[in-house]
Design an enzyme around this catalytic site. Structure first.
Site, mmCIF file in Angstrom:
data_model
loop_
_atom_site.group_PDB
_atom_site.id
_atom_site.type_symbol
_atom_site.label_atom_id
_atom_site.label_comp_id
_atom_site.label_asym_id
_atom_site.label_seq_id
_atom_site.Cartn_x
_atom_site.Cartn_y
_atom_site.Cartn_z
ATOM 1 N N SER A 57 0.741 -1.058 0.012
ATOM 2 C CA SER A 57 0.045 -0.007 -0.038
ATOM 3 C C SER A 57 0.815 1.257 -0.019
ATOM 4 C CB SER A 57 -1.098 0.130 1.260
ATOM 5 O OG SER A 57 0.003 -0.061 2.283
ATOM 6 N N ALA B 197 16.656 -7.917 15.507
ATOM 7 C CA ALA B 197 16.641 -9.430 15.805
ATOM 8 C C ALA B 197 15.749 -10.033 14.878
ATOM 9 C CB ALA B 197 16.017 -9.815 17.203
ATOM 10 N N SER C 249 14.646 -8.155 3.829
ATOM 11 C CA SER C 249 15.547 -8.094 5.081
ATOM 12 C C SER C 249 15.867 -6.922 5.141
ATOM 13 C CB SER C 249 16.733 -9.195 4.893
ATOM 14 O OG SER C 249 17.439 -9.089 6.005
ATOM 15 N N GLY D 33 5.278 2.944 0.485
ATOM 16 C CA GLY D 33 6.755 2.588 0.703
ATOM 17 C C GLY D 33 7.407 1.714 -0.303
ATOM 18 N N TYR E 24 13.616 -4.956 15.947
ATOM 19 C CA TYR E 24 13.699 -4.998 14.459
ATOM 20 C C TYR E 24 14.930 -5.729 13.980
ATOM 21 C CZ TYR E 24 13.559 -3.280 9.730
ATOM 22 O OH TYR E 24 13.685 -3.202 8.441
ATOM 23 N N ASP F 185 -3.597 -9.736 6.079
ATOM 24 C CA ASP F 185 -3.083 -9.470 7.426
ATOM 25 C C ASP F 185 -2.143 -10.764 7.598
ATOM 26 O OD1 ASP F 185 -2.189 -9.454 10.275
ATOM 27 O OD2 ASP F 185 -4.060 -9.270 11.158
ATOM 28 N N LYS G 132 15.162 -9.302 11.808
ATOM 29 C CA LYS G 132 15.588 -9.363 10.307
ATOM 30 C C LYS G 132 16.650 -10.351 10.621
ATOM 31 C CE LYS G 132 12.904 -6.591 8.068
ATOM 32 N NZ LYS G 132 12.021 -6.963 6.922
#
Length: 274
Positions: A16, A149, A133, A18, A147, A55, A151
């Protein structure tokens, strides 16, 4: 523009805005049939791609989304696992529930999607899975602990998955962006502890500065576009200069020297302003 023979059915999660939106738009422009997803879908068709509700934290939602793509297109050639978010703040700031939620989206969301599409890809003995990643999965940064952890978990999971699926004719790849200018960056948790404030503010301010100077998400879309066209993609596909340089420096430098460089870059040893 791809030829009819090269046209693929692509499912992109988190499309949606980015990076996900840029990837979906680029692949649509390349001539592929693209299905984008979002938790809340206001339009069924956006810039030539079909939008579906999804989701990634919900098993039923994942099954329904994959079934909808198959019902409309008959197959899934490419899965791009992009859905994710940033939970910033000191590790002690973050509640167990918040940490679990970070992993539910960033890691187990990928696991759910892969499990849902693999029977389809195994049956056809072909397919491509691209897991998004981050440089933070290779070079963790302060005050992004969970975050980082999540990735890092994606990195290990994807490398194992690649070994297991290669004999079945299914390709697996990672995309590892550095800083990208998107609405991704987050504020610290509401329950941020004041004891960490000086260092937290400096570190997150540094990351905001990187984001302001970063390229837009189209650079990630370009890399993904090439992956979709490549018969045998590499495991790791870095995006941005720092994503290439920092892992190399971590490998070349003594551990203490690299740690010192990180602390200097994020102003973690600077005296407290009074």
């Amino acid at each position: 523009m791809e030829s009819v023979a090269d046209r693929k059915v692509v499912l992109v999660t988190g499309a949606s805005s980015g990076i996900g939106a840029a990837i979906a738009q680029r692949l649509t422009a390349d001539g592929h049939r693209v299905f984008g997803t979002s938790r809340r879908v206001s339009e069924t068709t956006v810039n030539g791609m079909t939008m579906l509700p999804l989701d990634v934290c919900n098993d039923d939602s994942v099954r329904e989304c994959v079934a909808a793509v198959v019902a409309q297109a008959g197959k899934i050639d490419v899965l791009i696992n992009n859905a994710g978010y940033l939970l910033a703040g000191a590790i002690e700031d973050v509640t167990i529930a918040q940490a679990k939620a970070q992993f539910e989206t960033n890691f187990f969301g990928i696991v759910r999607m892969v499990k849902a599409v693999l029977p389809l890809m195994r049956k056809r003995q072909s397919g491509l899975i691209v897991n998004m990643s981050s440089l933070a999965g290779l070079v963790p940064v302060p005050f992004w602990g969970f975050y980082n952890a999540s990735k890092s978990a994606v990195e290990g999971y994807t490398e194992s998955l690649r070994h297991e699926l290669k004999p079945l004719g299914i390709q697996v790849a990672l995309v590892e962006p550095g800083s990208i200018k998107t609405p991704f960056y987050a504020e610290p948790p509401i329950n941020a502890l004041p004891e960490y404030s000086p260092w937290r503010e400096r570190a997150l301010g540094t990351m905001h500065g990187f984001e302001q100077a970063a390229p837009g998400p189209e650079v990630v879309a370009t890399v993904v576009s090439k992956l979709v066209r490549t018969p045998r993609p590499a495991l790791r596909n870095t995006v941005t200069k720092e994503a290439k340089v920092f892992p190399l420096l971590r490998w070349l430098l003594p551990a203490g020297a690299f740690e010192w460089g990180v602390r200097v870059a994020f102003h973690l040893d600077k005296a407290i302003d009074r």
